[in-house]
Design an enzyme around this catalytic site. Structure first.
Site, PDB file in Angstrom:
ATOM      1  N   CYS A 148       0.886  -1.124   0.073  1.00  0.00           N
ATOM      2  CA  CYS A 148       0.024  -0.016   0.079  1.00  0.00           C
ATOM      3  C   CYS A 148       0.956   1.206  -0.069  1.00  0.00           C
ATOM      4  O   CYS A 148       1.920   1.078   0.353  1.00  0.00           O
ATOM      5  CB  CYS A 148      -0.879   0.060   1.474  1.00  0.00           C
ATOM      6  SG  CYS A 148      -2.275  -1.064   1.170  1.00  0.00           S
TER       7      CYS A 148
ATOM      8  N   GLY B 227      -0.062   0.055  -4.954  1.00  0.00           N
ATOM      9  CA  GLY B 227      -1.333  -0.872  -4.734  1.00  0.00           C
ATOM     10  C   GLY B 227      -2.084  -0.122  -5.703  1.00  0.00           C
ATOM     11  O   GLY B 227      -2.064   0.943  -6.357  1.00  0.00           O
TER      12      GLY B 227
ATOM     13  N   ASN C  85      -0.338   1.280   5.744  1.00  0.00           N
ATOM     14  CA  ASN C  85       0.576   0.538   4.878  1.00  0.00           C
ATOM     15  C   ASN C  85       1.311  -0.532   5.930  1.00  0.00           C
ATOM     16  O   ASN C  85       2.081  -0.062   6.866  1.00  0.00           O
ATOM     17  CB  ASN C  85       1.522   1.439   4.234  1.00  0.00           C
ATOM     18  CG  ASN C  85       2.855   0.743   3.604  1.00  0.00           C
ATOM     19  OD1 ASN C  85       3.736   0.944   3.273  1.00  0.00           O
ATOM     20  ND2 ASN C  85       2.289  -0.771   3.352  1.00  0.00           N
ATOM     21  N   GLY C  86       1.087  -1.778   5.777  1.00  0.00           N
ATOM     22  CA  GLY C  86       1.559  -2.653   6.492  1.00  0.00           C
ATOM     23  C   GLY C  86       0.602  -3.466   7.141  1.00  0.00           C
ATOM     24  O   GLY C  86      -0.628  -3.741   6.522  1.00  0.00           O
TER      25      GLY C  86
ATOM     26  N   CYS D  47      11.997  -3.598   5.988  1.00  0.00           N
ATOM     27  CA  CYS D  47      11.879  -4.723   5.146  1.00  0.00           C
ATOM     28  C   CYS D  47      12.695  -4.550   3.775  1.00  0.00           C
ATOM     29  O   CYS D  47      12.945  -3.633   2.939  1.00  0.00           O
ATOM     30  CB  CYS D  47      10.353  -4.612   4.525  1.00  0.00           C
ATOM     31  SG  CYS D  47      10.145  -5.545   3.092  1.00  0.00           S
TER      32      CYS D  47
ATOM     33  N   TYR E 265      12.690  -5.146  -4.572  1.00  0.00           N
ATOM     34  CA  TYR E 265      11.513  -5.308  -5.441  1.00  0.00           C
ATOM     35  C   TYR E 265      10.465  -4.167  -5.232  1.00  0.00           C
ATOM     36  O   TYR E 265      10.095  -3.636  -6.415  1.00  0.00           O
ATOM     37  CB  TYR E 265      10.936  -6.410  -5.243  1.00  0.00           C
ATOM     38  CG  TYR E 265       9.515  -6.851  -5.954  1.00  0.00           C
ATOM     39  CD1 TYR E 265       9.604  -7.152  -7.285  1.00  0.00           C
ATOM     40  CD2 TYR E 265       8.581  -6.646  -5.380  1.00  0.00           C
ATOM     41  CE1 TYR E 265       8.406  -7.384  -7.963  1.00  0.00           C
ATOM     42  CE2 TYR E 265       7.371  -6.955  -6.135  1.00  0.00           C
ATOM     43  CZ  TYR E 265       7.362  -7.353  -7.440  1.00  0.00           C
ATOM     44  OH  TYR E 265       5.969  -7.339  -8.065  1.00  0.00           O
TER      45      TYR E 265
ATOM     46  N   SER F  89      11.497  -5.809 -13.919  1.00  0.00           N
ATOM     47  CA  SER F  89      11.991  -6.256 -12.871  1.00  0.00           C
ATOM     48  C   SER F  89      13.680  -6.640 -13.168  1.00  0.00           C
ATOM     49  O   SER F  89      13.823  -6.927 -14.363  1.00  0.00           O
ATOM     50  CB  SER F  89      11.439  -7.712 -12.450  1.00  0.00           C
ATOM     51  OG  SER F  89      11.294  -8.596 -13.410  1.00  0.00           O
TER      52      SER F  89
ATOM     53  N   ASP G 283      14.918 -10.129  -9.945  1.00  0.00           N
ATOM     54  CA  ASP G 283      14.846  -9.662  -8.994  1.00  0.00           C
ATOM     55  C   ASP G 283      14.491 -10.748  -7.602  1.00  0.00           C
ATOM     56  O   ASP G 283      14.974 -10.629  -6.427  1.00  0.00           O
ATOM     57  CB  ASP G 283      14.085  -8.114  -8.537  1.00  0.00           C
ATOM     58  CG  ASP G 283      12.855  -8.395  -9.055  1.00  0.00           C
ATOM     59  OD1 ASP G 283      12.332  -9.362  -9.032  1.00  0.00           O
ATOM     60  OD2 ASP G 283      12.047  -7.587  -9.203  1.00  0.00           O
TER      61      ASP G 283
ATOM     62  N   CYS H 224       5.657 -13.898   4.547  1.00  0.00           N
ATOM     63  CA  CYS H 224       5.588 -12.545   5.101  1.00  0.00           C
ATOM     64  C   CYS H 224       4.410 -12.316   6.001  1.00  0.00           C
ATOM     65  O   CYS H 224       3.312 -12.320   5.427  1.00  0.00           O
ATOM     66  CB  CYS H 224       5.942 -11.644   4.126  1.00  0.00           C
ATOM     67  SG  CYS H 224       5.812  -9.756   4.796  1.00  0.00           S
TER      68      CYS H 224
ATOM     69  N   CYS I  17      11.542 -13.602   5.441  1.00  0.00           N
ATOM     70  CA  CYS I  17      11.074 -14.333   4.537  1.00  0.00           C
ATOM     71  C   CYS I  17      12.545 -15.327   3.782  1.00  0.00           C
ATOM     72  O   CYS I  17      12.186 -16.201   3.080  1.00  0.00           O
ATOM     73  CB  CYS I  17      10.628 -13.502   3.339  1.00  0.00           C
ATOM     74  SG  CYS I  17      11.321 -12.131   2.749  1.00  0.00           S
TER      75      CYS I  17
HETATM   76  S1  SF4 Z   1       9.285 -10.937   5.722  1.00  0.00           S
HETATM   77 FE1  SF4 Z   1      10.365 -10.278   3.877  1.00  0.00          FE
HETATM   78  S2  SF4 Z   1       9.026  -9.281   2.557  1.00  0.00           S
HETATM   79 FE2  SF4 Z   1       8.133  -9.302   4.762  1.00  0.00          FE
HETATM   80  S3  SF4 Z   1       8.834  -7.594   6.035  1.00  0.00           S
HETATM   81 FE3  SF4 Z   1      10.320  -9.121   6.214  1.00  0.00          FE
HETATM   82  S4  SF4 Z   1      11.963  -8.736   4.582  1.00  0.00           S
HETATM   83 FE4  SF4 Z   1       9.916  -7.915   3.885  1.00  0.00          FE
END
Ligand code: SF4
Length: 465
Positions: free
Chosen positions: A11, A37, A111-112, A245, A251, A292, A355, A391, A445
């Site tokens: 978002c 988004g 956002n989140g 993040c 990306y 990408s 990516d 994630c 992730c």
């Molecule tokens: S899990 Fe991966 S995509 Fe999610 S916030 Fe952490 S680094 Fe970002």
């Protein structure tokens, strides 16, 4: 038709205080943040006494035209572009979300993802709150409304103390613009200035478009309140380890943005350089699938000395939907967007710079079209490690089943996609490319180490069950 193999942006949020053109600036801000988004968008504005709102499904230029913008008044505005990560993609779940309570209207753009949304919502419902949506963001409005009689500052502190997870939010009442960012700082949020007005935005590319000056990032755990008295900053939450993040760099964020203190373009180029250092491969040229991998490909080629070519051409005028062709037109969805250049590819050894690989299905189809165009060898280098874990902080892969690397080895993924070789960047190489401290990132992730433990059964639709 939509490519479901790519991770989805979460978002974007934007806010203005103290500008006669607040609504129009917000429109342009959302325009710049459209990549975050594409499902719905909205703007809420205020004259200081009355609030106005318009939200709809679709892209920003589809939703807002002159007549709509002319109906939104005021010197304060917030806006939101949404890709749903909690709650279905329906107009009821579009943001900003606003509600009136005790004579005050509150609006929030988030956002989140909140990881304790279910527990907080259950508590609120048990004590009388009636929810209109299935978004975690509505919880923020209810918590604020519960506490607003104590004053907005205390209401904000109570709210951020009750929620857990990833949140970069802009909020407003009739007479104030506010923002807060979670204490881990998962998602970016910055502050700018324009003609004496305050601007808040998910990314600096939105400041650039309206010619605003970047002032600083909103700090992790910081709350800002902006009103006629100026800007007040409070930091009520104890310091936590930063968990930016890292996938924003790889990306999500626009390459022309600066987030977490580094330009995204620069980080992506360095990711490509690291890939080249870690993976010496003989080839005639390297190429990205545009867009990408574009910037990692530049870095990869500069470092390796392998020429950069554009072996596929992107059709920039493909909309989000088109009429399905006849069954006989195989792989039409891929070719209509990316068409291989046969003269460049025929008989060549090619390195694709990507990516990320999420499900692997789109990569598989794309590689097939390159083989059909005559490529002799196809190798792939990926500018991050394998995505093995879901994630829960606002990116749309919240189950392992959506991630090919959670159940397949690199060799199995190579075979599935149809490559001659497949190489991922190491975790250390990725971290080194950021230019920041290693312990400032969320890497969950990739390595399964979650900065905040997610609640049981979290998924995009968990508040609908
Ligand atoms: S899990 Fe991966 S995509 Fe999610 S916030 Fe952490 S680094 Fe970002």
């Amino acid at each position: 038709m939509r490519c479901m193999d790519r991770a989805r942006e979460e978002c974007g949020v934007f806010g203005v205080f103290g500008h006669n053109d607040a609504v129009r600036l917000t429109y342009f801000g959302l325009y710049a943040l459209q990549h975050r988004g594409q499902e719905s968008a909205g703007i809420v504005s205020s004259t200081g006494k009355s609030m106005y709102e318009h939200k709809a499904m679709g892209l920003v230029p589809e939703i807002f035209d002159e007549s709509v913008l002319n109906e939104l008044h005021g010197h304060i505005a917030i806006g939101h572009v949404r890709y749903s990560t909690t709650g279905s993609s329906i107009i009821r779940n579009a943001q900003p979300f606003s509600a009136s309570h005790a004579g005050k209207t509150l609006a929030v753009a988030h956002n989140g993802n909140l990881v304790n949304a279910r527990e907080v919502r259950r508590d609120l419902e048990d004590t009388g709150s009636l929810f209109q949506t299935t978004m975690d963001s509505e919880i923020i409005v209810h918590l604020l409304a519960r506490n607003v009689h104590r004053g907005i500052e205390e209401a904000l502190v109570k709210t951020v103390s009750a929620i857990e997870g990833a949140y970069s939010c802009v909020l407003m009442t009739e007479d104030s613009l506010m923002a807060f960012r979670d204490p881990n700082g998962f998602r970016p949020l910055c502050l700018g200035h324009l003609d004496g007005a305050y601007i808040l935005a998910s990314e600096t590319c939105a400041l650039d478009l309206i010619d605003a000056t970047y002032v600083r990032d909103i700090d992790p755990g910081e709350i800002v309140i902006i009103n006629e008295h100026g800007l007040q900053s409070i930091k009520p939450l104890s310091n936590r380890r930063k968990s930016f993040c890292i996938f924003e760099y790889i990306y999500f964020a626009r390459p022309d943005s600066t987030i977490f203190g580094q330009t995204v373009y620069g980080v992506r180029k360095r990711l490509g350089q690291r890939l080249a250092l870690e993976n010496p491969i003989e080839a005639d040229f390297a190429m990205p699938f545009p867009d990408s991998g574009n910037y990692a490909a530049i870095g990869f080629c500069q470092q390796s000395g392998i020429p950069l070519e554009m072996g596929v051409i992107r059709n920039h005028y493909v909309g989000r939907t088109f009429i399905e062709p006849a069954q006989s037109m195989r792989d039409f969805g891929v070719r209509v967007k990316l068409n291989p250049v046969k003269d460049i590819l025929a008989g060549k050894r090619v390195i694709i710079v990507e990516d990320s690989i999420i499900r692997g299905t789109t990569s598989k189809t794309r590689i097939k079209t390159l083989r059909q165009a005559g490529a002799r060898e196809i190798h792939m280098v990926v500018s991050c490690p394998p995505h093995q874990h879901p994630c829960f902080y606002g990116i749309d892969f919240s189950t392992r089943g959506e991630l090919i690397a959670s159940s397949h080895t690199v060799e199995e993924i190579r075979a599935f996609i149809g490559l001659d070789s497949l190489h991922y960047l190491s975790l250390d190489g990725m971290l080194a490319a950021t230019g920041l401290e290693n312990d400032h990132f969320c890497l969950a992730c990739f390595n399964g180490e979650y900065p905040i433990q997610p609640g049981e059964g979290l998924s995009k639709l968990h508040l609908e069950s």
